[in-house]
Design an enzyme around this catalytic site. Structure first.
Site, short mmCIF file in Angstrom:
data_model
loop_
_atom_site.label_atom_id
_atom_site.label_comp_id
_atom_site.label_asym_id
_atom_site.label_seq_id
_atom_site.Cartn_x
_atom_site.Cartn_y
_atom_site.Cartn_z
N ARG A 67 0.26 10.33 -0.10
CA ARG A 67 0.52 11.44 0.82
C ARG A 67 1.68 12.30 0.41
O ARG A 67 2.02 13.26 1.10
CB ARG A 67 0.83 10.88 2.21
CG ARG A 67 -0.37 10.29 2.83
CD ARG A 67 -0.07 9.80 4.21
NE ARG A 67 -1.04 8.78 4.50
CZ ARG A 67 -1.02 7.99 5.55
NH1 ARG A 67 -0.06 8.13 6.44
NH2 ARG A 67 -1.94 7.10 5.72
N LYS A 98 -10.98 -1.75 6.42
CA LYS A 98 -9.84 -1.30 7.23
C LYS A 98 -10.43 -0.66 8.50
O LYS A 98 -11.30 0.21 8.40
CB LYS A 98 -9.05 -0.27 6.43
CG LYS A 98 -8.07 0.56 7.24
CD LYS A 98 -7.24 1.45 6.33
CE LYS A 98 -6.54 2.54 7.12
NZ LYS A 98 -5.47 3.19 6.36
N GLU A 128 0.84 -1.21 0.00
CA GLU A 128 0.00 0.00 0.00
C GLU A 128 0.87 1.25 0.00
O GLU A 128 1.47 1.61 1.02
CB GLU A 128 -0.92 0.01 1.23
CG GLU A 128 -1.75 1.28 1.33
CD GLU A 128 -2.49 1.44 2.65
OE1 GLU A 128 -2.73 0.43 3.36
OE2 GLU A 128 -2.83 2.59 2.99
C1 3PG Z 1 -2.32 4.64 8.01
O1 3PG Z 1 -2.09 5.60 7.35
O2 3PG Z 1 -3.03 3.71 7.63
C2 3PG Z 1 -1.75 4.68 9.36
O3 3PG Z 1 -1.33 5.98 9.63
C3 3PG Z 1 -0.61 3.77 9.57
O4 3PG Z 1 -0.45 3.86 10.92
P1 3PG Z 1 0.91 3.50 11.66
O5 3PG Z 1 1.92 4.49 11.16
O6 3PG Z 1 0.56 3.68 13.11
O7 3PG Z 1 1.26 2.08 11.29
#
Ligand code: 3PG
Length: 214
Positions: A50, A134, A46
């Site tokens: 961003r 999710k 994924e």
């Molecule tokens: C996401 O964008 O799905 C989450 O911010 C990932 O979260 P993490 O950095 O706590 O794994």
């Protein structure tokens, strides 16, 4: 699972115990990072929308690493969905759910893991035909307790908890019957990308790919 056939969101969630949530700032990192994750046993990747480089990174991975399946994270609009598909994304992940994003994914034939954090959001996604969800932000929104509570009314729904998930707490989540996999950014640390430490990413991926599921 054959990768050259159309995938479902369930296929994406079942492939490995962890979906890496990837933030790339440099297109040069995309292909070696994808190869390292693949070498560690993780092929559903994924790449979050961003950064300005995200679409170019997806395109580079889709072209150079066909054994991996590149997906687009942080889909927030129909335009995001179309751009991601154009760049070669084969699945999508969104931080929340809107019918417009759902419709754009259906139109594009893109399997979607929509983000949900409440019972109403689960019901809205189910109404629109999405049943691989999710749970975001998982640890902040109730974690294991919330997932256990959802096993009652939403026993038929599979979740990918993401947000605050780590190698330390992933096992307790993966042990739950309604958790198909987890998502997390810990497989691709910023400093490993910056220093080109592909071996470290491969090691993190290998450990993640071997986590037991309930
Ligand atoms: C996401 O964008 O799905 C989450 O911010 C990932 O979260 P993490 O950095 O706590 O794994």
């Amino acid at each position: 699972m054959a990768l050259n056939t159309p995938l479902t969101a369930q296929d994406v969630m079942r492939d490995a115990p962890v979906i890496p949530v990837i933030v790339l700032h440099d297109v040069a990192h995309a292909v070696p990072m994808a190869r390292a994750l693949l070498a560690g046993g993780i092929r559903m990747l994924e790449v979050t929308l961003r950064t300005p480089q995200a679409l170019a990174c997806m395109e580079a991975i889709a072209k150079a690493v066909p054994e991996a399946v590149v997906g687009a994270g942080t889909l927030r609009s129909a335009a995001d969905v179309r751009a991601a598909v154009q760049a070669g994304a084969r699945f999508g992940v969104s931080p929340g759910y809107t019918p417009k994003v759902g419709q754009a994914c259906r139109d594009a034939g893109l399997p979607l893991l929509p983000g949900v954090a409440t019972g109403s959001e689960v019901m809205m996604a189910l109404e629109d035909g999405f049943d691989a969800l999710k749970f975001f932000p998982a640890m902040q929104a109730g974690g294991t307790g919330m997932l256990k509570a959802w096993q009652g009314p939403f026993a038929d729904v599979k979740f990918c908890p993401t947000g605050g998930v780590s190698a330390a707490n992933a096992p307790e989540l993966l042990a739950l019957a309604n958790v198909a996999c987890v998502g997390g950014s810990w497989l691709v640390p910023n400093d490993a990308l910056a220093s080109g430490d592909w071996g470290r990413i491969e090691t993190l991926a290998r450990a993640a790919s071997q986590l037991p599921r309930g």
